[in-house]
Scaffold this motif. Structure first.
Motif, short mmCIF file in Angstrom:
data_model
loop_
_atom_site.label_atom_id
_atom_site.label_comp_id
_atom_site.label_asym_id
_atom_site.label_seq_id
_atom_site.Cartn_x
_atom_site.Cartn_y
_atom_site.Cartn_z
N SER A 44 1.14 -1.14 0.08
CA SER A 44 0.07 -0.08 0.02
C SER A 44 0.87 1.30 -0.05
N ILE A 45 1.89 1.43 1.03
CA ILE A 45 2.72 2.49 0.83
C ILE A 45 3.52 2.53 -0.58
N ALA A 46 4.00 1.55 -0.72
CA ALA A 46 4.80 1.63 -2.14
C ALA A 46 3.91 1.96 -3.38
N LEU A 47 2.84 1.56 -3.42
CA LEU A 47 1.72 1.94 -4.56
C LEU A 47 1.43 3.51 -4.40
N THR A 48 1.12 3.69 -3.15
CA THR A 48 0.87 5.16 -2.96
C THR A 48 2.06 6.15 -3.40
N ASN A 49 3.10 5.67 -2.71
CA ASN A 49 4.34 6.64 -3.15
C ASN A 49 4.65 6.74 -4.70
N ALA A 50 4.28 5.52 -5.47
CA ALA A 50 4.61 5.61 -6.87
C ALA A 50 3.63 6.33 -7.60
N ARG A 51 2.47 6.19 -6.98
CA ARG A 51 1.40 7.34 -7.60
C ARG A 51 1.88 8.74 -7.38
N GLN A 52 2.40 9.07 -6.06
CA GLN A 52 2.61 10.49 -6.06
C GLN A 52 3.93 10.87 -6.76
N VAL A 53 5.04 9.97 -6.89
CA VAL A 53 5.96 10.24 -7.69
C VAL A 53 5.74 10.56 -9.09
N ARG A 54 4.91 9.67 -9.62
CA ARG A 54 4.39 10.01 -11.10
C ARG A 54 3.51 11.15 -11.15
N ALA A 55 2.59 11.76 -10.41
CA ALA A 55 1.94 13.00 -10.26
C ALA A 55 2.86 14.09 -10.33
N GLU A 56 3.72 14.24 -9.30
CA GLU A 56 4.87 15.05 -9.38
C GLU A 56 5.63 15.08 -10.80
N GLN A 57 5.88 13.87 -11.27
CA GLN A 57 6.71 14.14 -12.67
C GLN A 57 5.65 14.66 -13.59
N GLN A 58 4.46 14.40 -13.65
CA GLN A 58 3.57 15.04 -14.65
C GLN A 58 3.36 16.37 -14.27
N GLN A 59 3.32 16.86 -13.09
CA GLN A 59 3.07 18.17 -12.96
C GLN A 59 4.36 19.18 -13.21
N SER A 60 5.66 18.53 -12.93
CA SER A 60 6.88 19.17 -13.41
C SER A 60 7.08 19.36 -14.62
N GLU A 61 6.58 18.11 -15.48
CA GLU A 61 6.73 18.24 -17.06
C GLU A 61 5.98 19.45 -17.56
N SER A 62 4.64 19.57 -16.90
CA SER A 62 3.44 20.52 -17.34
C SER A 62 4.14 21.88 -17.14
N LEU A 63 4.65 22.13 -15.87
CA LEU A 63 5.27 23.41 -15.77
C LEU A 63 6.45 23.84 -16.59
N ARG A 64 7.16 22.80 -16.85
CA ARG A 64 8.34 22.85 -17.88
C ARG A 64 7.76 23.44 -19.27
N ARG A 65 6.80 22.88 -19.82
CA ARG A 65 6.31 23.24 -20.83
C ARG A 65 5.77 24.39 -20.86
N ARG A 66 5.13 24.97 -19.79
CA ARG A 66 4.33 26.23 -19.69
C ARG A 66 5.65 27.31 -19.72
N ALA A 67 6.47 26.96 -18.90
CA ALA A 67 7.81 28.05 -18.92
C ALA A 67 8.42 27.97 -20.22
N GLU A 68 8.57 27.09 -21.00
CA GLU A 68 9.10 27.19 -22.36
C GLU A 68 8.23 28.19 -23.30
N THR A 69 6.92 28.13 -23.19
CA THR A 69 6.08 28.98 -24.08
C THR A 69 6.19 30.46 -23.65
N LEU A 70 6.74 30.80 -22.45
CA LEU A 70 6.82 32.04 -21.70
C LEU A 70 8.37 32.79 -22.52
N GLU A 71 9.11 31.81 -22.75
CA GLU A 71 10.77 32.31 -23.12
C GLU A 71 10.62 33.00 -24.55
#
Length: 71
Positions: A44-71
């Motif tokens: 349960s802990i491992a699955l929850t952690n993996a889901r949180q890591v994936r969500a953080e990666q997706q958010q980071s990627e989304s923010l990176r793309r937004r930052a690129e459009t501002l440059e």
């Protein structure tokens, strides 16, 4: 055939099941049941952690793309 099942639960939400099967009578003693419950908790802990890591990666990627459009 004997079987044992332990729920993999996080915050009341069922994430999965751990199923064990045995041919040997009386295989599922208190020690085996305790170990199965421990594995379910750890899963349960491992699955929850993996889901949180994936969500953080997706958010980071989304923010990176937004930052690129501002440059």
């Amino acid at each position: 055939m004997l079987f044992n099942c332990a729920a993999v639960v996080h915050r009341g939400r069922l994430l999965g099941l751990i199923q064990l099967h045995a041919q040997q009578p009386a295989f599922f003693d208190e020690k085996v049941l305790e170990t199965t419950e421990t594995l379910a908790i750890q899963a349960s802990i491992a699955l929850t952690n993996a889901r949180q890591v994936r969500a953080e990666q997706q958010q980071s990627e989304s923010l990176r793309r937004r930052a690129e459009t501002l440059e």
